[in-house]
Design a protein around this motif. Structure first.
Motif, mmCIF file in Angstrom:
data_model
loop_
_atom_site.group_PDB
_atom_site.id
_atom_site.type_symbol
_atom_site.label_atom_id
_atom_site.label_comp_id
_atom_site.label_asym_id
_atom_site.label_seq_id
_atom_site.Cartn_x
_atom_site.Cartn_y
_atom_site.Cartn_z
ATOM 1 N N TYR A 89 0.825 -1.211 0.000
ATOM 2 C CA TYR A 89 0.000 0.000 0.000
ATOM 3 C C TYR A 89 0.856 1.257 0.000
ATOM 4 O O TYR A 89 1.841 1.335 0.738
ATOM 5 C CB TYR A 89 -0.894 0.035 1.247
ATOM 6 C CG TYR A 89 -1.982 -1.011 1.234
ATOM 7 C CD1 TYR A 89 -1.714 -2.327 1.559
ATOM 8 C CD2 TYR A 89 -3.281 -0.675 0.880
ATOM 9 C CE1 TYR A 89 -2.710 -3.291 1.537
ATOM 10 C CE2 TYR A 89 -4.287 -1.630 0.856
ATOM 11 C CZ TYR A 89 -3.990 -2.935 1.187
ATOM 12 O OH TYR A 89 -4.978 -3.876 1.151
ATOM 13 N N PHE A 91 0.418 5.449 0.600
ATOM 14 C CA PHE A 91 -0.488 6.474 1.114
ATOM 15 C C PHE A 91 0.124 7.861 0.943
ATOM 16 O O PHE A 91 1.352 8.019 0.996
ATOM 17 C CB PHE A 91 -0.759 6.255 2.613
ATOM 18 C CG PHE A 91 -1.383 4.914 2.922
ATOM 19 C CD1 PHE A 91 -2.742 4.713 2.782
ATOM 20 C CD2 PHE A 91 -0.590 3.852 3.333
ATOM 21 C CE1 PHE A 91 -3.316 3.468 3.052
ATOM 22 C CE2 PHE A 91 -1.144 2.610 3.609
ATOM 23 C CZ PHE A 91 -2.516 2.420 3.466
ATOM 24 N N LEU A 94 -0.557 12.610 4.185
ATOM 25 C CA LEU A 94 -0.353 12.395 5.616
ATOM 26 C C LEU A 94 0.154 13.690 6.248
ATOM 27 O O LEU A 94 0.483 14.643 5.541
ATOM 28 C CB LEU A 94 0.651 11.255 5.827
ATOM 29 C CG LEU A 94 0.224 9.897 5.221
ATOM 30 C CD1 LEU A 94 1.374 8.894 5.289
ATOM 31 C CD2 LEU A 94 -1.012 9.349 5.932
ATOM 32 N N SER A 98 0.901 11.692 11.695
ATOM 33 C CA SER A 98 0.177 10.501 11.213
ATOM 34 C C SER A 98 0.847 9.191 11.638
ATOM 35 O O SER A 98 0.388 8.118 11.240
ATOM 36 C CB SER A 98 0.072 10.527 9.683
ATOM 37 O OG SER A 98 -0.721 11.596 9.244
ATOM 38 N N ASP A 101 -1.417 6.563 13.117
ATOM 39 C CA ASP A 101 -2.306 5.954 12.113
ATOM 40 C C ASP A 101 -1.549 4.907 11.300
ATOM 41 O O ASP A 101 -2.090 3.832 10.996
ATOM 42 C CB ASP A 101 -2.872 7.019 11.170
ATOM 43 C CG ASP A 101 -3.954 7.852 11.835
ATOM 44 O OD1 ASP A 101 -4.347 7.546 12.971
ATOM 45 O OD2 ASP A 101 -4.403 8.826 11.194
ATOM 46 N N LEU A 102 -0.318 5.210 10.928
ATOM 47 C CA LEU A 102 0.469 4.229 10.163
ATOM 48 C C LEU A 102 0.701 2.964 10.989
ATOM 49 O O LEU A 102 0.592 1.847 10.476
ATOM 50 C CB LEU A 102 1.803 4.845 9.737
ATOM 51 C CG LEU A 102 1.712 5.906 8.644
ATOM 52 C CD1 LEU A 102 3.052 6.626 8.489
ATOM 53 C CD2 LEU A 102 1.280 5.287 7.309
ATOM 54 N N GLY A 105 -2.501 1.015 11.215
ATOM 55 C CA GLY A 105 -2.709 0.295 9.962
ATOM 56 C C GLY A 105 -1.805 -0.921 9.858
ATOM 57 O O GLY A 105 -2.230 -1.980 9.400
ATOM 58 N N ARG A 122 -9.722 0.658 9.420
ATOM 59 C CA ARG A 122 -8.543 1.416 9.021
ATOM 60 C C ARG A 122 -8.695 2.888 9.450
ATOM 61 O O ARG A 122 -9.770 3.461 9.302
ATOM 62 C CB ARG A 122 -8.415 1.342 7.489
ATOM 63 C CG ARG A 122 -7.033 1.630 6.975
ATOM 64 C CD ARG A 122 -7.008 1.588 5.474
ATOM 65 N NE ARG A 122 -7.281 0.269 4.903
ATOM 66 C CZ ARG A 122 -7.305 0.021 3.605
ATOM 67 N NH1 ARG A 122 -7.099 0.995 2.739
ATOM 68 N NH2 ARG A 122 -7.550 -1.194 3.168
ATOM 69 N N SER A 125 -7.237 8.514 7.881
ATOM 70 C CA SER A 125 -6.165 9.041 7.022
ATOM 71 C C SER A 125 -5.664 7.981 6.040
ATOM 72 O O SER A 125 -5.168 8.322 4.961
ATOM 73 C CB SER A 125 -5.000 9.555 7.869
ATOM 74 O OG SER A 125 -4.381 8.482 8.565
ATOM 75 N N LEU A 126 -5.796 6.709 6.406
ATOM 76 C CA LEU A 126 -5.359 5.624 5.519
ATOM 77 C C LEU A 126 -6.472 5.196 4.565
ATOM 78 O O LEU A 126 -6.243 4.388 3.664
ATOM 79 C CB LEU A 126 -4.851 4.422 6.326
ATOM 80 C CG LEU A 126 -3.693 4.701 7.283
ATOM 81 C CD1 LEU A 126 -3.178 3.400 7.893
ATOM 82 C CD2 LEU A 126 -2.572 5.471 6.605
ATOM 83 N N LYS A 127 -7.667 5.737 4.765
ATOM 84 C CA LYS A 127 -8.751 5.536 3.789
ATOM 85 C C LYS A 127 -8.674 6.626 2.727
ATOM 86 O O LYS A 127 -8.552 6.354 1.542
ATOM 87 C CB LYS A 127 -10.116 5.566 4.484
ATOM 88 C CG LYS A 127 -10.403 4.350 5.347
ATOM 89 C CD LYS A 127 -11.781 4.466 5.988
ATOM 90 C CE LYS A 127 -12.122 3.213 6.783
ATOM 91 N NZ LYS A 127 -13.379 3.351 7.531
ATOM 92 N N LEU A 130 -5.278 6.786 0.571
ATOM 93 C CA LEU A 130 -4.803 5.667 -0.246
ATOM 94 C C LEU A 130 -4.497 6.135 -1.663
ATOM 95 O O LEU A 130 -5.322 6.759 -2.327
ATOM 96 C CB LEU A 130 -5.854 4.557 -0.286
ATOM 97 C CG LEU A 130 -5.489 3.357 -1.173
ATOM 98 C CD1 LEU A 130 -4.265 2.625 -0.623
ATOM 99 C CD2 LEU A 130 -6.669 2.399 -1.291
#
Ligand code: FES
Length: 142
Positions: A89, A91, A94, A98, A101-102, A105, A122, A125-127, A130
């Protein structure tokens, strides 16, 4: 495996398995990304995000690496999450904060049984951030 040929599911074995799963997940942060002003000043915003990610991962077994560019410069601060044999993935969009969040995830990815980061839990921020997901080569072999 015990003497009867069964696998043990004790607490100790599970924590070890969790550790192994997390060890298979890697977060790559672009340390060269600039902030919204485009300044060349150091530390770069990407370096701050890498530091924030390392702090967030300090209690776990997730590998954190930095690179000089992920080729995603137009989407601001960028990072990737990889796991052996799974989808990869990328991203963007950010922020310097972040990191949690990482790591969230990455931990979610470690629980995946289908090679994908589960969408529902998720971090937002990771939605919205992306950029792309890339399948493992093994998935393409017929
Ligand atoms: S400088 Fe960060 S993605 Fe290119």
């Amino acid at each position: 495996m015990d003497q009867n040929g069964s696998f043990s599911a004790g607490t100790e074995d599970n924590s070890s398995a969790d550790g192994e799963a997390l060890a298979g997940v890697t977060v790559i942060v672009c340390a060269s990304c600039r902030d919204e002003t485009g300044s060349d000043a150091h530390p770069r915003a990407g370096e701050l995000l890498a530091d924030d990610t390392r702090r967030a991962a300090s209690d776990g077994n997730i590998r954190i690496h930095t690179v000089e560019c992920l080729g995603n410069c137009k989407r601001r601060l960028s990072a990737a999450i990889l796991r052996d044999g799974c989808w990869s993935y990328v991203f963007g969009d950010l922020t310097v904060t972040s990191g949690a969040d990482l790591v969230a995830g990455a931990k979610l990815f470690a629980t995946s049984t289908d090679g994908l980061i589960p969408w529902r839990d998720r971090p937002a921020s990771l939605k919205r951030g992306l950029v792309a997901r890339i399948p493992p080569l093994d998935l393409l072999k017929d």
